[in-house]
Design a protein around this motif. Structure first.
Motif, PDB file in Angstrom:
ATOM      1  N   UNK A 222       0.826  -1.209   0.000  1.00 43.58           N
ATOM      2  CA  UNK A 222       0.000   0.000   0.000  1.00 43.58           C
ATOM      3  C   UNK A 222       0.859   1.257   0.000  1.00 43.58           C
ATOM      4  N   UNK A 223       1.983   1.227   0.723  1.00 44.75           N
ATOM      5  CA  UNK A 223       2.857   2.386   0.775  1.00 44.75           C
ATOM      6  C   UNK A 223       3.401   2.760  -0.591  1.00 44.75           C
ATOM      7  N   UNK A 224       3.703   1.757  -1.406  1.00 43.09           N
ATOM      8  CA  UNK A 224       4.188   2.038  -2.759  1.00 43.09           C
ATOM      9  C   UNK A 224       3.099   2.690  -3.590  1.00 43.09           C
ATOM     10  N   UNK A 225       1.876   2.159  -3.501  1.00 37.48           N
ATOM     11  CA  UNK A 225       0.766   2.741  -4.255  1.00 37.48           C
ATOM     12  C   UNK A 225       0.458   4.164  -3.791  1.00 37.48           C
ATOM     13  N   UNK A 226       0.454   4.350  -2.475  1.00 31.70           N
ATOM     14  CA  UNK A 226       0.157   5.680  -1.922  1.00 31.70           C
ATOM     15  C   UNK A 226       1.231   6.680  -2.316  1.00 31.70           C
ATOM     16  N   UNK A 227       2.487   6.255  -2.253  1.00 35.26           N
ATOM     17  CA  UNK A 227       3.591   7.130  -2.649  1.00 35.26           C
ATOM     18  C   UNK A 227       3.529   7.452  -4.138  1.00 35.26           C
ATOM     19  N   UNK A 228       3.178   6.457  -4.938  1.00 34.93           N
ATOM     20  CA  UNK A 228       3.065   6.691  -6.377  1.00 34.93           C
ATOM     21  C   UNK A 228       1.987   7.727  -6.673  1.00 34.93           C
ATOM     22  N   UNK A 229       0.871   7.622  -5.951  1.00 40.45           N
ATOM     23  CA  UNK A 229      -0.211   8.584  -6.158  1.00 40.45           C
ATOM     24  C   UNK A 229       0.225   9.990  -5.766  1.00 40.45           C
ATOM     25  N   UNK A 243      13.472  12.597  -4.343  1.00 41.02           N
ATOM     26  CA  UNK A 243      12.283  11.909  -3.846  1.00 41.02           C
ATOM     27  C   UNK A 243      12.694  10.755  -2.935  1.00 41.02           C
ATOM     28  N   UNK A 244      11.764  10.373  -2.054  1.00 44.69           N
ATOM     29  CA  UNK A 244      11.918   9.143  -1.291  1.00 44.69           C
ATOM     30  C   UNK A 244      10.559   8.471  -1.154  1.00 44.69           C
ATOM     31  N   UNK A 245      10.522   7.189  -1.428  1.00 39.56           N
ATOM     32  CA  UNK A 245       9.332   6.379  -1.177  1.00 39.56           C
ATOM     33  C   UNK A 245       9.509   5.768   0.210  1.00 39.56           C
ATOM     34  N   UNK A 246       8.720   6.202   1.176  1.00 35.47           N
ATOM     35  CA  UNK A 246       8.876   5.760   2.570  1.00 35.47           C
ATOM     36  C   UNK A 246       8.048   4.509   2.819  1.00 35.47           C
ATOM     37  N   UNK A 247       8.725   3.387   3.029  1.00 36.42           N
ATOM     38  CA  UNK A 247       8.026   2.118   3.232  1.00 36.42           C
ATOM     39  C   UNK A 247       8.394   1.494   4.572  1.00 36.42           C
ATOM     40  N   UNK A 248       7.489   0.718   5.103  1.00 37.41           N
ATOM     41  CA  UNK A 248       7.729  -0.014   6.340  1.00 37.41           C
ATOM     42  C   UNK A 248       8.680  -1.174   6.062  1.00 37.41           C
ATOM     43  N   UNK A 249       9.702  -1.333   6.918  1.00 34.02           N
ATOM     44  CA  UNK A 249      10.597  -2.487   6.785  1.00 34.02           C
ATOM     45  C   UNK A 249      11.867  -2.165   6.024  1.00 34.02           C
ATOM     46  N   UNK A 250      12.398  -3.163   5.355  1.00 32.29           N
ATOM     47  CA  UNK A 250      13.641  -3.056   4.604  1.00 32.29           C
ATOM     48  C   UNK A 250      13.565  -1.878   3.623  1.00 32.29           C
ATOM     49  N   UNK A 251      14.525  -0.941   3.670  1.00 27.95           N
ATOM     50  CA  UNK A 251      14.448   0.223   2.782  1.00 27.95           C
ATOM     51  C   UNK A 251      14.853  -0.043   1.341  1.00 27.95           C
ATOM     52  N   UNK A 252      15.495  -1.171   1.049  1.00 29.36           N
ATOM     53  CA  UNK A 252      16.001  -1.416  -0.301  1.00 29.36           C
ATOM     54  C   UNK A 252      14.897  -1.343  -1.367  1.00 29.36           C
ATOM     55  N   UNK A 253      13.696  -1.906  -1.150  1.00 30.25           N
ATOM     56  CA  UNK A 253      12.653  -1.794  -2.181  1.00 30.25           C
ATOM     57  C   UNK A 253      12.228  -0.362  -2.488  1.00 30.25           C
ATOM     58  N   UNK A 254      12.543   0.580  -1.592  1.00 30.61           N
ATOM     59  CA  UNK A 254      12.195   1.980  -1.848  1.00 30.61           C
ATOM     60  C   UNK A 254      12.871   2.503  -3.111  1.00 30.61           C
ATOM     61  N   UNK A 255      14.057   1.979  -3.403  1.00 28.62           N
ATOM     62  CA  UNK A 255      14.828   2.515  -4.524  1.00 28.62           C
ATOM     63  C   UNK A 255      14.180   2.185  -5.861  1.00 28.62           C
ATOM     64  N   UNK A 256      13.862   0.920  -6.070  1.00 32.02           N
ATOM     65  CA  UNK A 256      13.199   0.530  -7.317  1.00 32.02           C
ATOM     66  C   UNK A 256      11.861   1.246  -7.464  1.00 32.02           C
ATOM     67  N   UNK A 257      11.134   1.374  -6.355  1.00 27.17           N
ATOM     68  CA  UNK A 257       9.847   2.071  -6.402  1.00 27.17           C
ATOM     69  C   UNK A 257      10.034   3.528  -6.812  1.00 27.17           C
ATOM     70  N   UNK A 258      11.070   4.167  -6.270  1.00 24.95           N
ATOM     71  CA  UNK A 258      11.329   5.559  -6.615  1.00 24.95           C
ATOM     72  C   UNK A 258      11.642   5.745  -8.086  1.00 24.95           C
ATOM     73  N   UNK A 259      12.510   4.891  -8.620  1.00 27.76           N
ATOM     74  CA  UNK A 259      12.841   4.991 -10.041  1.00 27.76           C
ATOM     75  C   UNK A 259      11.647   4.655 -10.920  1.00 27.76           C
ATOM     76  N   UNK A 260      10.807   3.711 -10.482  1.00 22.72           N
ATOM     77  CA  UNK A 260       9.603   3.376 -11.251  1.00 22.72           C
ATOM     78  C   UNK A 260       8.643   4.565 -11.314  1.00 22.72           C
ATOM     79  N   UNK A 261       8.495   5.277 -10.199  1.00 20.53           N
ATOM     80  CA  UNK A 261       7.616   6.451 -10.187  1.00 20.53           C
ATOM     81  C   UNK A 261       8.160   7.526 -11.124  1.00 20.53           C
ATOM     82  N   UNK A 262       9.455   7.771 -11.070  1.00 17.78           N
ATOM     83  CA  UNK A 262      10.052   8.761 -11.976  1.00 17.78           C
ATOM     84  C   UNK A 262       9.853   8.360 -13.435  1.00 17.78           C
TER      85      UNK A 262
END
Length: 389
Positions: A222-229, A243-262
């Motif tokens: 949900x955090x990825x979807x909310x951040x994308x919105x 930008x930063x996609x703030x997610x619960x837990x391991x921060x590594x997935x935040x990076x791919x999510x950030x580049x995907x949003x861009x």
């Protein structure tokens, strides 16, 4: 790219963060933050290295106590990306970070992040600003909906966008009065419409670069979807320099999510985009397998082309015009398109290899033009920037 529609980027001044320049026509950088105790330098360093491998470009660590300052000193010499010290409540930690040096003699942190609303008043904020100015270290002024000044809550009744923007402008004015201008600004809220409006109002009034994120976004899914919105809506208004996609837990997935949003917002495309039609009753090829195989093959490429893979010939001819390269397929065979024009007929088991061949040809054909266009964009963007003192 097949699309010509572009979003005009909000004009901001440039602020250097070590070897990364934030704002202006520079890339929109992808950040993350560690989840470890910073005083545990070994664990924090290990996590930062994982983030670096994932593509993280700027990293933030929390510094609530003196031991964490020592952690920064032990970490900075061993990472490749800028290190930001995140300060909450105790302004003395900001002062300590600004003074700290690593064993090699370099500054222990490349930027500090401070929330002026929760460090105990304007005089303490001024003390941090003076120290940052003397050190030549940039600062992110982080306005947060949960820690606005009491007088602004009393004035507006709740942490609305107007209150948050007023808070940011107030702190900017204070810093400028002391001759300090190395600022980046964030106006984070967990409520997406509030965050979008905050950044929109801010951009209409100020030209300091912005860091964009949705605070307390939630779990990975949900955090990825909310951040994308939220982040996506802000980026599509031309606002945002990191930008930063703030997610619960391991921060590594935040990076791919950030580049995907861009990439989805066409704000910074660092690899091909592969799109596919949704599953429907007309589908009669193994579309999932083909898409997965193409995506895997595209991982090492940096050409910002758009590839469309369509599982039937009914809509494929029209939809293929929206991509640089594409396949429209059905009944075990397909047609490869180049910007809407059919160029090859192939069998299903030949599709992926044939598409890869066309991708290679496309890259060779477009390299000189892409290089020229990028240089022209940079020249135009720099020429359009205001003269800033």
């Amino acid at each position: 790219m097949a699309y010509s529609t572009t979003v005009t980027r909000h004009r901001t001044r440039e602020v250097g963060v070590d070897d990364h320049v934030v704002g202006g026509s520079n890339p929109i950088w992808v950040q993350s933050m560690t989840t470890t105790n910073t005083f545990d330098a070994e664990a924090t360093l290990a996590q930062i290295r994982r983030l670096e491998e994932a593509g993280c470009e700027i990293v933030r660590v929390t510094v609530p106590k003196k031991e964490d300052v020592e952690g920064c000193k032990a970490i900075r010499d061993h990472i490749k990306i800028p290190l930001i010290a995140d300060i909450h409540y105790d302004y003395r930690m900001a002062l300590a970070c600004l003074e700290a040096r690593t064993p090699s003699g370099r500054r222990a942190v490349d930027k500090i992040r401070i929330n002026p609303g929760n460090i105990g008043g304007e005089e303490r904020f001024k003390e941090v600003v003076r120290k940052a100015k003397d050190a030549g270290v940039p600062m992110r002024i982080g306005v947060n909906s949960g820690s606005l000044e009491k007088d602004l809550i009393e004035k507006y009744g709740f942490p609305c966008p107007e209150a948050m923007v007023e808070s940011a402008l107030r702190h900017i004015e204070t810093a400028e009065s002391l001759g300090y201008k190395l600022m980046i600004v964030s106006l984070k809220a967990s409520h997406v419409p509030t965050a979008v409006e905050c950044y929109t109002q801010y951009a209409a009034k100020c030209d300091y670069p912005t860091h964009v994120g949705i605070t307390e976004a939630g779990s990975k899914e949900y955090g990825t979807l909310k951040s994308a919105a939220g982040i996506g809506a802000i980026l599509l208004r031309g606002v945002g320099d990191t930008i930063r996609v703030s997610l619960l837990g391991d921060p590594v997935p935040e990076i791919a999510a950030g580049f995907d949003i861009l990439r989805a917002c066409d704000r910074r495309v660092t690899q091909p985009e592969v799109v596919a039609c949704p599953t429907c009753g007309r589908l009669d090829i193994d579309l999932e397998r083909i898409v997965a195989e193409v995506e895997e093959k595209m991982k090492g490429l940096s050409n910002p082309l758009r590839i469309s893979i369509l599982g039937c010939l009914v809509n494929g001819f029209g939809e293929a015009k929206e991509a640089d390269l594409g396949i429209a397929a059905g009944a075990g065979k397909g047609i490869i398109f180049k910007r809407g024009v059919p160029i090859r007929h192939v069998k299903e088991d030949e599709m992926v290899q044939a598409l890869l061949q066309e991708v290679e040809r496309f890259e060779e054909e477009t390299k000189p033009l892409a290089s020229f266009v990028e240089k022209e964009k940079q020249k135009q963007a720099k020429a359009a920037l205001p003269v800033l003192n």
